[in-house]
Motif scaffolding. Structure first.
Motif, short mmCIF file in Angstrom:
data_model
loop_
_atom_site.label_atom_id
_atom_site.label_comp_id
_atom_site.label_asym_id
_atom_site.label_seq_id
_atom_site.Cartn_x
_atom_site.Cartn_y
_atom_site.Cartn_z
N ILE A 55 -5.74 1.14 -0.55
CA ILE A 55 -4.88 0.75 -1.66
C ILE A 55 -4.46 -0.71 -1.50
CG2 ILE A 55 -2.66 1.17 -2.79
CD1 ILE A 55 -3.00 4.11 -2.15
N GLY A 74 -9.56 0.58 -10.03
CA GLY A 74 -9.96 0.85 -8.65
C GLY A 74 -11.29 1.56 -8.56
N ARG A 100 -5.17 -3.83 -4.18
CA ARG A 100 -4.09 -4.58 -4.83
C ARG A 100 -3.97 -6.02 -4.31
NH1 ARG A 100 0.40 0.23 -4.46
NH2 ARG A 100 -0.37 1.42 -6.24
N ASP A 150 0.81 -1.22 0.00
CA ASP A 150 0.00 0.00 0.00
C ASP A 150 0.84 1.28 0.00
OD1 ASP A 150 1.01 -0.46 2.50
OD2 ASP A 150 -0.79 0.17 3.56
N SER A 187 1.94 5.01 -4.62
CA SER A 187 0.68 5.65 -5.01
C SER A 187 0.08 4.92 -6.21
CB SER A 187 0.92 7.12 -5.35
OG SER A 187 1.82 7.22 -6.43
N LEU A 188 -1.21 5.17 -6.43
CA LEU A 188 -1.89 4.54 -7.56
C LEU A 188 -1.31 5.04 -8.87
CD1 LEU A 188 -5.63 4.72 -6.49
CD2 LEU A 188 -4.17 2.72 -6.56
#
Length: 185
Positions: free
Chosen positions: A124, A78, A128, A65, A68-69
């Motif tokens: 996050i 997402g 993932r 996590d 960052s995305l």
């Protein structure tokens, strides 16, 4: 040192009759002598399997996590998964609460994101999680197949090769919320 009359040396010569160099015969002899003293060498390979599995699990899940995305597919996946989770519509993916015709992938990857949201809450890491789990399951499948059909050395070699493929872990696959890791499985 090397005694050709010793039973272990005779066994090593019988197993490797093409070796005539006394230095190499000595190393073969030392190998046979050390393998006699290994604790339960039958289970040693399973300790190696466990170590490689733990290393792979660490590579899949550690600090999942922190990054960052990514602004490409990961963020869009997402949002699609989050909106499907909020709307309880598990078939049609939406973006900005309208049907999304940009992502035309089957909803299986979104179900993984939704499962992560249900297990760990919206984060996050949970987004993932399914991708990292898919990569770990792929590792198990490769290791099991190679062990069953090709033996222990092939299994360990394929496990090491799998671990060394950094693109599987970091490029649009195992540690990103994309469909790729799930479809590799």
């Amino acid at each position: 040192m090397f005694n050709p009359h010793d039973l272990s040396a005779q066994v090593s010569i019988l197993l490797c009759p093409h070796i005539t160099d006394p230095i190499v015969q000595t190393s073969v002899f030392v190998y046979f002598e050390t393998t006699k003293t290994l604790p339960n060498k039958k289970h040693f390979i399973y300790i190696v399997y466990l170590g490689l599995t733990l290393l792979t699990a660490y590579l899949c899940f550690s600090r999942l996590d922190v990054a960052s995305l990514q602004h490409w597919d990961e963020a869009r996946h997402g949002v699609n998964g989050y909106e499907m989770f909020k709307n309880h519509n598990y078939i049609v993916n939406t973006y900005n609460y309208e049907n999304d015709y940009f992502n035309l992938k089957p909803p299986l990857s979104y179900w993984g994101i939704i499962l992560g949201f249900q297990l760990f809450g919206v984060s996050i890491f949970s987004m993932r999680f399914y991708s990292a789990l898919s990569l770990l399951l792929t590792f198990f499948a490769v290791a099991f197949y190679m062990h069953k059909y090709y033996g222990k050395i092939a299994a360990v070699s394929s496990m090491l090769f799998f671990i060394s493929c950094s693109d599987l872990f970091y490029r649009h696959a195992g540690r990103n919320a994309d469909a790729d890791a799930l479809y590799i499985l």
